[in-house]
Structure formats: structure tokens, C-alpha cells
Design a protein around this motif. Sequence first.
Motif, PDB file in Angstrom:
ATOM      1  N   ILE A   1      68.540  -7.411  26.326  1.00  0.00           N
ATOM      2  CA  ILE A   1      69.671  -7.747  27.230  1.00  0.00           C
ATOM      3  C   ILE A   1      69.595  -9.108  27.984  1.00  0.00           C
ATOM      4  CG2 ILE A   1      68.513  -6.612  29.353  1.00  0.00           C
ATOM      5  CD1 ILE A   1      71.446  -5.446  30.044  1.00  0.00           C
TER       6      ILE A   1
ATOM      7  N   MET B   1      70.841   1.759  28.258  1.00  0.00           N
ATOM      8  CA  MET B   1      71.658   0.481  28.157  1.00  0.00           C
ATOM      9  C   MET B   1      72.565   0.435  29.336  1.00  0.00           C
ATOM     10  SD  MET B   1      71.718  -2.385  26.934  1.00  0.00           S
ATOM     11  CE  MET B   1      70.980  -2.468  25.590  1.00  0.00           C
ATOM     12  N   THR B   2      72.834   1.589  29.715  1.00  0.00           N
ATOM     13  CA  THR B   2      73.805   1.700  30.998  1.00  0.00           C
ATOM     14  C   THR B   2      72.773   1.238  32.407  1.00  0.00           C
ATOM     15  OG1 THR B   2      75.119   3.331  30.261  1.00  0.00           O
ATOM     16  CG2 THR B   2      75.129   3.096  32.477  1.00  0.00           C
TER      17      THR B   2
ATOM     18  N   SER C   1      79.381   0.577  22.674  1.00  0.00           N
ATOM     19  CA  SER C   1      79.259  -0.590  23.857  1.00  0.00           C
ATOM     20  C   SER C   1      80.356  -0.614  24.719  1.00  0.00           C
ATOM     21  CB  SER C   1      79.195  -1.892  22.614  1.00  0.00           C
ATOM     22  OG  SER C   1      78.756  -2.969  23.474  1.00  0.00           O
TER      23      SER C   1
ATOM     24  N   ILE D   1      73.346  -6.698  36.530  1.00  0.00           N
ATOM     25  CA  ILE D   1      74.323  -6.557  37.303  1.00  0.00           C
ATOM     26  C   ILE D   1      73.912  -6.752  38.719  1.00  0.00           C
ATOM     27  CG2 ILE D   1      76.401  -5.660  38.312  1.00  0.00           C
ATOM     28  CD1 ILE D   1      76.977  -4.248  35.585  1.00  0.00           C
TER      29      ILE D   1
ATOM     30  N   ILE E   1      77.293 -10.725  29.923  1.00  0.00           N
ATOM     31  CA  ILE E   1      75.971  -9.955  29.553  1.00  0.00           C
ATOM     32  C   ILE E   1      76.271  -9.611  28.036  1.00  0.00           C
ATOM     33  CG2 ILE E   1      74.801  -8.020  29.740  1.00  0.00           C
ATOM     34  CD1 ILE E   1      75.594  -7.722  32.693  1.00  0.00           C
TER      35      ILE E   1
ATOM     36  N   ILE F   1      81.546  -8.591  30.441  1.00  0.00           N
ATOM     37  CA  ILE F   1      81.114  -7.957  29.155  1.00  0.00           C
ATOM     38  C   ILE F   1      82.122  -8.016  28.021  1.00  0.00           C
ATOM     39  CG2 ILE F   1      80.265  -5.810  28.055  1.00  0.00           C
ATOM     40  CD1 ILE F   1      78.687  -5.309  30.635  1.00  0.00           C
TER      41      ILE F   1
ATOM     42  N   ILE G   1      80.408   1.589  28.027  1.00  0.00           N
ATOM     43  CA  ILE G   1      79.256   1.212  28.971  1.00  0.00           C
ATOM     44  C   ILE G   1      79.999   0.495  30.518  1.00  0.00           C
ATOM     45  CG2 ILE G   1      77.421  -0.229  29.849  1.00  0.00           C
ATOM     46  CD1 ILE G   1      76.132   0.330  26.981  1.00  0.00           C
ATOM     47  N   PRO G   2      80.788  -0.649  30.126  1.00  0.00           N
ATOM     48  CA  PRO G   2      81.338  -1.312  31.251  1.00  0.00           C
ATOM     49  C   PRO G   2      82.157  -0.501  32.292  1.00  0.00           C
ATOM     50  CG  PRO G   2      81.723  -2.654  29.431  1.00  0.00           C
ATOM     51  CD  PRO G   2      81.101  -1.434  28.983  1.00  0.00           C
TER      52      PRO G   2
ATOM     53  N   TYR H   1      74.006  -7.346  24.705  1.00  0.00           N
ATOM     54  CA  TYR H   1      72.804  -6.312  24.965  1.00  0.00           C
ATOM     55  C   TYR H   1      72.973  -5.496  23.643  1.00  0.00           C
ATOM     56  CZ  TYR H   1      76.957  -3.596  26.419  1.00  0.00           C
ATOM     57  OH  TYR H   1      78.408  -3.079  26.588  1.00  0.00           O
TER      58      TYR H   1
ATOM     59  N   CYS I   1      72.107  -2.330  32.171  1.00  0.00           N
ATOM     60  CA  CYS I   1      73.112  -3.481  32.573  1.00  0.00           C
ATOM     61  C   CYS I   1      73.337  -3.157  34.134  1.00  0.00           C
ATOM     62  CB  CYS I   1      74.468  -2.670  32.061  1.00  0.00           C
ATOM     63  SG  CYS I   1      74.781  -3.331  30.210  1.00  0.00           S
ATOM     64  N   GLN I   2      73.150  -2.106  34.742  1.00  0.00           N
ATOM     65  CA  GLN I   2      73.070  -1.906  36.076  1.00  0.00           C
ATOM     66  C   GLN I   2      72.088  -2.816  36.987  1.00  0.00           C
ATOM     67  OE1 GLN I   2      75.600  -0.012  38.228  1.00  0.00           O
ATOM     68  NE2 GLN I   2      74.300  -1.467  39.782  1.00  0.00           N
TER      69      GLN I   2
END
Length: 185
Positions: free
Chosen positions: A81, A109-110, A140, A117, A95, A131, A143-144, A97, A113-114
Amino acid sequence: MFTKIVNEHTELRLLEVRHAEELFELTDQSRDYLREWLPWVDFTTSIADSRTFIEGTLDQFRNNNGFQAGIWYKGKLAGVIGLHHVNWSNKSTSIGYWLGKEFQGKGLMTNACQAVIEYCLEELNLNRVEIRAATKNEKSAAIPPKLGFQKEGCLRSAEWLYDKYVDHYVFGLIKSDYLNKGKTE
């Protein structure tokens, strides 16, 4: 060096040259899986290619232009990532990943990413994180929204992927939304 603890089983660490073999093995083991959405897979054919990638990411970090971190899960490299570029004038970044196939479906991945962020908005004091995900890359693109990003639009024919163009969704999160997220829930 960049290190961020995600939870008791997961941490993010800046990729180093010594990780080239492990990174190549992860890429190679997931090659067919990764190739569906990542254009660089066919160009990663040796440990030397992974080493060259890591050397470039270390330059990126030294130049204060973001980073690429390994995602370590229970001591094993699970994916990567990082930030594509930091626009310091506009205080924004994006981002990118990926995870090896065997590490999918664990929420890694979640959670990664957090953590990124939080780092971007709290430690780097950026205002916007973006993203982008291919519209048909459902994993993918899922996730956002979980992390408070808004789908801002679709870029048509945004990326050449082997034999065709693919569209990308653009997801954005701005600092005020992030700060107010806990207040509205």
C-alpha cells in the motif's frame, strides 16, 4: 523509516531492498490473480525487478513524495500500500494498493487503508485523499465507501490494461468529512 501498527496481527513497514525476494515471491505466486487489474505484473519477472521497484520507492520516500509500504500480516508480506504522489501545494494524495491472493477476505486492505488515511490526514496534515479503482474491480472499489469516501465520478478509458481500456471510479475523502465522521454516526 515509516512504520505503522494496524492491529495486533498487521503492520505497515516501508519496503526495503532486503524485501525484494519476498516481494517477488508474493507477486509471482499471485501473478494470474493480480494481472487482471494491475498493468505492471508482466514487467515483474525477476527479483531484480522487485529490487528496482523498491529502490524507486525509497527515492520517493527520501524526496518527501509519499511511500510504498509492505503490509505484513502475522509476520508475512501480504501486499503493498502506498501513496502515488503527494501534491504539497494542494495538500492531496492518492492511495494505491494490492494484496496477494492468499490474503484476500481478511479485512487487511480496509484496515491498512484506514491506517494510511489517518497518517495522511493527521500526521502529514493533508486535506484530500483519493482512491481510484477500475469500475469492474469490485473488491477494490468496495473499500473506499467503507472508509467514508464519496464516489465523485467515473473516468472513462482511464487506463490501458493489457488489451483494453478500463474505466475508473474516483473516490475522494476530505479532511473535514473525516473529522466529522465520528460526530455524525
